[in-house]
Scaffold this active site. Structure first.
Site, PDB file in Angstrom:
ATOM      1  CG  HIS A 159      14.265  37.414   5.954  1.00  0.00           C
ATOM      2  ND1 HIS A 159      14.210  36.657   4.808  1.00  0.00           N
ATOM      3  CD2 HIS A 159      15.577  37.505   6.282  1.00  0.00           C
ATOM      4  CE1 HIS A 159      15.427  36.320   4.435  1.00  0.00           C
ATOM      5  NE2 HIS A 159      16.287  36.830   5.326  1.00  0.00           N
TER       6      HIS A 159
ATOM      7  N   GLY B 146       0.816  -1.202   0.000  1.00  0.00           N
ATOM      8  CA  GLY B 146       0.000   0.000   0.000  1.00  0.00           C
ATOM      9  C   GLY B 146       0.850   1.252   0.000  1.00  0.00           C
TER      10      GLY B 146
ATOM     11  CD  GLU C 103       2.063   9.521   8.442  1.00  0.00           C
ATOM     12  OE1 GLU C 103       1.966   8.938   9.544  1.00  0.00           O
ATOM     13  OE2 GLU C 103       1.382  10.522   8.145  1.00  0.00           O
TER      14      GLU C 103
END
Length: 479
Positions: A462, A190, A197
């Site tokens: 930033h 799958g 994960e």
């Protein structure tokens, strides 16, 4: 069988999940006699078998990954060892903490908790087969079904024999978390979110990993370019990925080895050898345990309970919450189910009446897959945009993001879909460092109906990751 009359409650909740627990507390606080029935562990899948333990394991795996990459940051780490029992114990401790917290809140709220498996004997009549033996009968004015899902066991030749001979080597999304050793070679059936994960985290803990995906790409919900980018990242991590391939047979191969036969779409067969196999081929609703044939509750062909926008079912007084409704099966959706019922049943402590329905959240349910980097998404994927809708698409690699470069985490990409006429964002995906957090920023913009240019012109700190939302829109193109 007991001949005593059934205990009567204003409300019976079957299943102690992320919607059932707060609903039980809210009902009790509003003066409704409430029974909460739970078959296994208080807290449901999320804190016991799902989000909490898996992300705890992912965190341990990421530390191992960073330790092995330490030299790229100018740091010397002589050796990297993995103590799997300690990794497992860390997971157990965190689960235990969350579970005890849930138990404490229910006890404080005065909820009657009954441990056992519930089944219907009538429209709102329940029998509980108690964990300690015996049974308890009860009837409720309202019944809330919150029984969730469980892993699917695929129809695979030889699987039952292997499970009988070596059950500790055939794993699902629950049992794989209890491994006390790192698998030598993990075969993952799958290529969805669960398989990827676990596949990546065990690769980082030291296992060899092969992912076998029946579809032509991984993570089939995603657009093809995102799925391909993700595949490249996993392969870079040393995971073998076989797409367009179906497992046809499994058997013991001598000693502690398994042999998996895989057939590609062109008919070619390949033999894979492994020490463990993880079945990550989907989940199914637990409605088959409820004896719903004793009621008039309707289910669809996949076994999920049919429901209306207010979570009522085909039977008056019976409601449905959580994953047993069908996809999307997310904890945050389950919790919002609680809020819908809290509001529609008048359980707000301040008496406020709010109109909330399932449809009120359509289009803005985010999710995040905790691969590394994370894959977060909100809104429509490009392939989901209705025909005839004019959109523009912006794509930008994470290697253009200052913060990603500074942290040496430049893998992945962003993708935004914008309505060409209104400039509003209709979908956003980030496969990148803290992708789930960045998606939350864009989700807020979508909730507020902002034009993409307002994000382009915003003053972000930033060098925060969100600063990339100044630059992404410069790559908008017609499609």
């Amino acid at each position: 069988m007991s001949t005593a009359p059934p205990a009567s409650y204003d409300a019976i909740i079957i299943g102690s999940g992320q919607s059932g627990n707060p609903l039980a507390s809210a009902l009790t606080a509003a003066g409704h006699s409430t029974a909460l029935i739970e078959a296994t562990h208080i807290g449901g899948c999320c804190i016991n078998d799902g989000c909490t333990p898996t992300k705890t394991l992912v965190a341990s795996a990421r530390v191992a990954y960073l330790a092995r990459r330490a030299a790229s940051y100018g740091i010397t780490v002589p050796t990297v060892g993995v103590d799997m029992p300690a990794v497992r114990q860390r997971k157990r401790d965190i689960v235990s903490s969350w579970r005890s917290g849930s138990e404490g809140r229910l006890e404080k709220a005065g909820v009657k908790v009954v441990m056992g498996k519930a089944r219907f004997t009538g429209e709102r009549e329940i029998v509980v087969d108690l964990v300690g033996g015996g049974e308890e009968r009860m009837v409720g004015k309202k019944v809330f079904v919150n029984v969730g899902e469980r892993p699917v066991v695929p129809d695979l030749v030889g699987l039952s024999e292997v499970m009988e001979k070596s059950p500790d080597r055939v794993l699902d999304s629950t049992s794989v978390q209890e491994l006390g050793v790192v698998p030598g070679k993990l075969l993952v059936l799958g290529g969805g979110y669960i398989g990827l994960e676990f596949g990546q985290l065990f690769r980082r803990l030291g296992a060899e990993v092969t992912v076998v995906q029946r579809a032509d790409r991984l993570a089939v919900r995603e657009d093809e370019d995102i799925a391909e980018c993700l595949k490249g990242i996993l392969e870079e991590d040393g995971i073998e990925v076989l797409v367009g391939s179906q497992a046809t047979e499994i058997k013991m191969a001598g000693g502690e080895k398994l042999e998996l036969t895989v057939k590609s779409k062109d008919g070619l067969e390949k033999k894979l050898e492994g020490t463990h196999v993880l079945l990550a081929t989907g989940r199914r609703p637990n409605t088959d345990t409820l004896d719903l044939d004793k009621t008039s509750v309707k289910v669809n062909k996949r076994g999920y309970i049919e429901f209306n926008d207010d979570l009522t079912t085909s039977v008056e007084g019976i409601y449905v919450l959580g994953d047993v409704k069908g996809p999307p099966a997310f904890t945050h959706v389950s919790y919002d189910d609680f809020r819908i019922l809290r509001d529609s049943l008048g359980l707000n402590p301040d008496g406020k009446i709010v109109t909330r329905t399932v449809k009120s959240r359509d289009g803005l349910v985010p999710y995040c897959m905790y691969t590394d980097p994370q894959l977060g998404h909100v809104g429509l994927h490009l392939h989901e945009v209705p025909a005839g809708t004019k959109v523009k698409v912006a794509k930008m690699p994470m290697s253009y993001v200052a913060r990603a470069l500074e942290t040496d985490e430049p893998r992945g990409m962003m993708k935004a879909v914008v309505d060409a006429e209104t400039g509003k964002i209709v979908g956003f995906t980030c496969l990148g460092i803290e992708g789930g957090e960045l998606v939350s920023v864009v989700q807020l913009a979508m909730m507020g109906g902002l034009h993409y240019q307002q994000l382009a012109d915003a003053v972000f700190a930033h060098p925060a990751i969100a600063e990339c939302l100044n630059n992404l829109w410069g790559y908008l193109e017609d499609v």
